[in-house]
Design a protein around this motif. Structure first.
Motif, PDB file in Angstrom:
ATOM      1  N   GLY A 102      67.187  39.445  51.688  1.00  0.00           N
ATOM      2  CA  GLY A 102      66.206  40.526  51.605  1.00  0.00           C
ATOM      3  C   GLY A 102      65.985  41.317  52.860  1.00  0.00           C
ATOM      4  O   GLY A 102      65.259  42.312  52.836  1.00  0.00           O
ATOM      5  N   SER A 113      72.994  38.616  45.124  1.00  0.00           N
ATOM      6  CA  SER A 113      72.285  37.810  44.120  1.00  0.00           C
ATOM      7  C   SER A 113      73.041  37.809  42.809  1.00  0.00           C
ATOM      8  O   SER A 113      73.205  36.769  42.163  1.00  0.00           O
ATOM      9  CB  SER A 113      70.870  38.353  43.916  1.00  0.00           C
ATOM     10  OG  SER A 113      70.111  38.257  45.107  1.00  0.00           O
ATOM     11  N   THR A 163      58.915  33.606  51.561  1.00  0.00           N
ATOM     12  CA  THR A 163      59.358  33.369  50.193  1.00  0.00           C
ATOM     13  C   THR A 163      60.326  32.189  50.105  1.00  0.00           C
ATOM     14  O   THR A 163      60.272  31.414  49.154  1.00  0.00           O
ATOM     15  CB  THR A 163      60.025  34.620  49.608  1.00  0.00           C
ATOM     16  OG1 THR A 163      61.152  34.976  50.429  1.00  0.00           O
ATOM     17  CG2 THR A 163      59.047  35.769  49.557  1.00  0.00           C
ATOM     18  N   TRP A 213      70.234  45.611  53.429  1.00  0.00           N
ATOM     19  CA  TRP A 213      69.710  44.628  52.479  1.00  0.00           C
ATOM     20  C   TRP A 213      69.433  45.254  51.114  1.00  0.00           C
ATOM     21  O   TRP A 213      69.441  44.549  50.091  1.00  0.00           O
ATOM     22  CB  TRP A 213      68.442  43.983  53.028  1.00  0.00           C
ATOM     23  CG  TRP A 213      67.279  44.911  53.174  1.00  0.00           C
ATOM     24  CD1 TRP A 213      66.949  45.655  54.260  1.00  0.00           C
ATOM     25  CD2 TRP A 213      66.292  45.207  52.182  1.00  0.00           C
ATOM     26  NE1 TRP A 213      65.831  46.402  54.021  1.00  0.00           N
ATOM     27  CE2 TRP A 213      65.399  46.133  52.746  1.00  0.00           C
ATOM     28  CE3 TRP A 213      66.073  44.756  50.875  1.00  0.00           C
ATOM     29  CZ2 TRP A 213      64.308  46.635  52.049  1.00  0.00           C
ATOM     30  CZ3 TRP A 213      64.986  45.262  50.179  1.00  0.00           C
ATOM     31  CH2 TRP A 213      64.122  46.184  50.764  1.00  0.00           C
ATOM     32  N   LEU A 214      69.185  46.567  51.074  1.00  0.00           N
ATOM     33  CA  LEU A 214      68.928  47.230  49.803  1.00  0.00           C
ATOM     34  C   LEU A 214      70.116  47.096  48.855  1.00  0.00           C
ATOM     35  O   LEU A 214      69.951  47.062  47.633  1.00  0.00           O
ATOM     36  CB  LEU A 214      68.610  48.709  50.042  1.00  0.00           C
ATOM     37  CG  LEU A 214      67.261  49.005  50.710  1.00  0.00           C
ATOM     38  CD1 LEU A 214      67.178  50.466  51.130  1.00  0.00           C
ATOM     39  CD2 LEU A 214      66.120  48.652  49.759  1.00  0.00           C
ATOM     40  N   LEU A 242      70.984  42.607  48.663  1.00  0.00           N
ATOM     41  CA  LEU A 242      70.125  41.770  47.823  1.00  0.00           C
ATOM     42  C   LEU A 242      70.572  41.769  46.361  1.00  0.00           C
ATOM     43  O   LEU A 242      70.824  40.701  45.802  1.00  0.00           O
ATOM     44  CB  LEU A 242      68.664  42.203  47.956  1.00  0.00           C
ATOM     45  CG  LEU A 242      67.653  41.433  47.099  1.00  0.00           C
ATOM     46  CD1 LEU A 242      67.684  39.941  47.436  1.00  0.00           C
ATOM     47  CD2 LEU A 242      66.239  41.992  47.296  1.00  0.00           C
ATOM     48  N   PHE A 291      65.778  36.155  47.937  1.00  0.00           N
ATOM     49  CA  PHE A 291      65.089  37.243  48.631  1.00  0.00           C
ATOM     50  C   PHE A 291      64.952  36.928  50.118  1.00  0.00           C
ATOM     51  O   PHE A 291      65.114  37.801  50.966  1.00  0.00           O
ATOM     52  CB  PHE A 291      63.706  37.456  47.999  1.00  0.00           C
ATOM     53  CG  PHE A 291      62.989  38.662  48.547  1.00  0.00           C
ATOM     54  CD1 PHE A 291      63.475  39.939  48.305  1.00  0.00           C
ATOM     55  CD2 PHE A 291      61.835  38.527  49.297  1.00  0.00           C
ATOM     56  CE1 PHE A 291      62.826  41.058  48.807  1.00  0.00           C
ATOM     57  CE2 PHE A 291      61.176  39.637  49.812  1.00  0.00           C
ATOM     58  CZ  PHE A 291      61.679  40.915  49.556  1.00  0.00           C
ATOM     59  N   GLU A 292      64.680  35.665  50.441  1.00  0.00           N
ATOM     60  CA  GLU A 292      64.569  35.254  51.840  1.00  0.00           C
ATOM     61  C   GLU A 292      65.893  35.442  52.576  1.00  0.00           C
ATOM     62  O   GLU A 292      65.917  35.928  53.711  1.00  0.00           O
ATOM     63  CB  GLU A 292      64.149  33.781  51.911  1.00  0.00           C
ATOM     64  CG  GLU A 292      64.189  33.172  53.294  1.00  0.00           C
ATOM     65  CD  GLU A 292      62.947  33.446  54.113  1.00  0.00           C
ATOM     66  OE1 GLU A 292      63.005  33.234  55.332  1.00  0.00           O
ATOM     67  OE2 GLU A 292      61.923  33.853  53.533  1.00  0.00           O
ATOM     68  N   HIS A 293      66.986  35.058  51.952  1.00  0.00           N
ATOM     69  CA  HIS A 293      68.278  35.069  52.625  1.00  0.00           C
ATOM     70  C   HIS A 293      68.978  36.413  52.588  1.00  0.00           C
ATOM     71  O   HIS A 293      69.772  36.725  53.478  1.00  0.00           O
ATOM     72  CB  HIS A 293      69.182  33.998  52.015  1.00  0.00           C
ATOM     73  CG  HIS A 293      68.730  32.605  52.311  1.00  0.00           C
ATOM     74  ND1 HIS A 293      69.096  31.509  51.560  1.00  0.00           N
ATOM     75  CD2 HIS A 293      67.923  32.127  53.298  1.00  0.00           C
ATOM     76  CE1 HIS A 293      68.541  30.422  52.063  1.00  0.00           C
ATOM     77  NE2 HIS A 293      67.823  30.773  53.105  1.00  0.00           N
ATOM     78  N   HIS A 320      69.139  49.333  56.774  1.00  0.00           N
ATOM     79  CA  HIS A 320      68.583  48.646  55.610  1.00  0.00           C
ATOM     80  C   HIS A 320      69.678  48.291  54.615  1.00  0.00           C
ATOM     81  O   HIS A 320      69.566  48.574  53.409  1.00  0.00           O
ATOM     82  CB  HIS A 320      67.518  49.519  54.938  1.00  0.00           C
ATOM     83  CG  HIS A 320      66.330  49.780  55.822  1.00  0.00           C
ATOM     84  ND1 HIS A 320      65.334  48.853  56.013  1.00  0.00           N
ATOM     85  CD2 HIS A 320      66.011  50.866  56.590  1.00  0.00           C
ATOM     86  CE1 HIS A 320      64.426  49.352  56.848  1.00  0.00           C
ATOM     87  NE2 HIS A 320      64.810  50.557  57.214  1.00  0.00           N
ATOM     88  N   PRO A 324      62.087  43.168  54.900  1.00  0.00           N
ATOM     89  CA  PRO A 324      60.795  42.806  54.296  1.00  0.00           C
ATOM     90  C   PRO A 324      60.421  41.337  54.443  1.00  0.00           C
ATOM     91  O   PRO A 324      59.240  41.001  54.497  1.00  0.00           O
ATOM     92  CB  PRO A 324      60.986  43.189  52.823  1.00  0.00           C
ATOM     93  CG  PRO A 324      62.033  44.227  52.827  1.00  0.00           C
ATOM     94  CD  PRO A 324      62.968  43.829  53.927  1.00  0.00           C
ATOM     95  N   VAL A 325      61.417  40.431  54.493  1.00  0.00           N
ATOM     96  CA  VAL A 325      61.078  39.013  54.532  1.00  0.00           C
ATOM     97  C   VAL A 325      60.491  38.610  55.872  1.00  0.00           C
ATOM     98  O   VAL A 325      59.986  37.497  56.021  1.00  0.00           O
ATOM     99  CB  VAL A 325      62.303  38.128  54.231  1.00  0.00           C
ATOM    100  CG1 VAL A 325      62.902  38.472  52.886  1.00  0.00           C
ATOM    101  CG2 VAL A 325      63.362  38.258  55.323  1.00  0.00           C
TER     102      VAL A 325
END
Length: 345
Positions: free
Chosen positions: A8, A312, A17, A304-305, A308, A4-6, A302, A11-12
């Motif tokens: 996300g 992942s 996190t 990242w949506l 992520l 999530f940190e890398h 965004h 938000p991060v």
């Protein structure tokens, strides 16, 4: 939490996190490694050290050096300039010396693996020598924990201050907490009422959320997060969580499997993410005509949506394949080359 940190994105910015994910891992590692060392029934120091290190090397070295070889071949963000530090497990210092941070280098995350290997090299020397004197070991470990947290919060060794984020001395606070818990279990009894209290459990999760979200705990955030990690590790290994859903989630088959392949996930996620972003994702993303999307045009900022879950998921898939076809065959050599005697099992 690290994924999530890398991956996300926005938000991060308001969370820590990744920091906590690594910190929790350090406490778990200190607990696990010390437990293994203290359970060893062998009389001779060299036998204990040789078997422990041999088994650790087989677990860590093959995949690590395979990933490092890949990183050097493709030369992610000038990795070749830092090759000596990467190959010798000293990257936690080399990255700082060369002013590389998580903000400008996608391989910065490898500092934690260098730190872990340094812990494996020196900590067994202490734990094995004192395993028959657990009270003395507890006192020594407590002193190391105090030094670690004093360094991370007040830089009692000014010359090491620039390494407070990545250095072994400061991070021995969290590593030592795990070792302290494992040692205490050899000499004392845990306060059952405290660890089975649902309110305490709720307060622990509340303190965790507060430490991740708020700026107030600085410079004592490492201490707060380390203590929360210590509580969670003890709770998970010696008791059961009482808050709804927590115990069921932690013991779910899928979660347990993710834990078994987590080393591969951690090692491979950032190189994959960096290459995927540069050569595939961003070129395609930048071709999308967001200007004609009306109110949905805001999605342009965004990405990242999508990154992520996509990054992942692929990281987990690659780690699963690595574990099945690369790591497990090597791990079978543990009991062939570095087998613990029957009295240990």
């Amino acid at each position: 939490m690290v994924l999530f940190e890398h991956f996300g994105g926005y938000p991060v910015k308001y969370l820590s996190t990744g920091y906590y994910g690594v910190d929790l891992f350090l406490v778990i590692s200190g607990f696990l490694i010390t437990t293994i060392l203290l359970k060893d029934k062998q009389e001779r120091f060299w036998d204990s050290y040789r078997i422990f290190m041999g088994r650790r090397f087989l677990r860590i070295f093959p995949l690590y050096y395979a990933v490092i070889a890949f990183i050097l071949i493709v030369n992610i963000t000038g990795a070749r300039d830092l090759s000596i530090w990467l190959l010798t497990y000293t990257f936690n210092y080399g990255a700082v010396i060369y002013n590389e941070t998580h903000e400008n280098n996608p391989i910065f995350y490898l500092w934690s693996l260098s730190l872990e290997e340094q812990f494996y090299l020196f900590w067994p020397l202490i734990a094995i020598c004192l395993k028959k004197k657990p009270r003395i070991l507890f006192g020594v470990t407590f002193g190391i924990v105090c030094i670690g947290f004093l360094q991370s919060t007040h830089s009692i060794f000014p010359g090491l201050a620039k390494f407070n984020y990545t250095g072994l001395v400061s991070r021995m606070g969290s590593l030592g907490l795990g070792a302290l818990a494992a040692t205490y279990l050899r000499i004392g009894t845990l306060p059952t009422a405290f660890f089975r209290n649902r309110l305490v459990e709720l307060l622990a999760f509340g303190l965790l959320a507060f430490s991740l979200l708020a700026s107030y705990p600085y410079p004592y955030r490492p201490v707060f997060l380390g203590l929360v990690s210590l509580y969670l590790v003890i709770k998970a290994t010696q008791f059961e969580f009482r808050l709804p859903g927590v115990q069921r989630a932690l013991t779910h088959r899928a979660v347990v499997y993710i834990g078994s392949i987590s080393y591969g996930i951690y090692l491979m996620h950032m190189p994959f993410g960096a290459l995927m972003t540069e050569y595939v994702f961003d070129p395609l993303w930048n071709k999308i005509p967001f200007a004609s999307a009306g109110p949905l045009a805001v999605i342009q900022y965004h990405s990242w949506l999508l990154k992520l879950p996509l990054y992942s998921g692929v990281s987990i898939l690659m780690a699963a394949l690595s574990f099945r076809y690369f790591e497990q065959p090597i791990l079978k050599l543990k009991d062939k080359w570095f087998r613990y005697p029957a009295k240990n099992r």
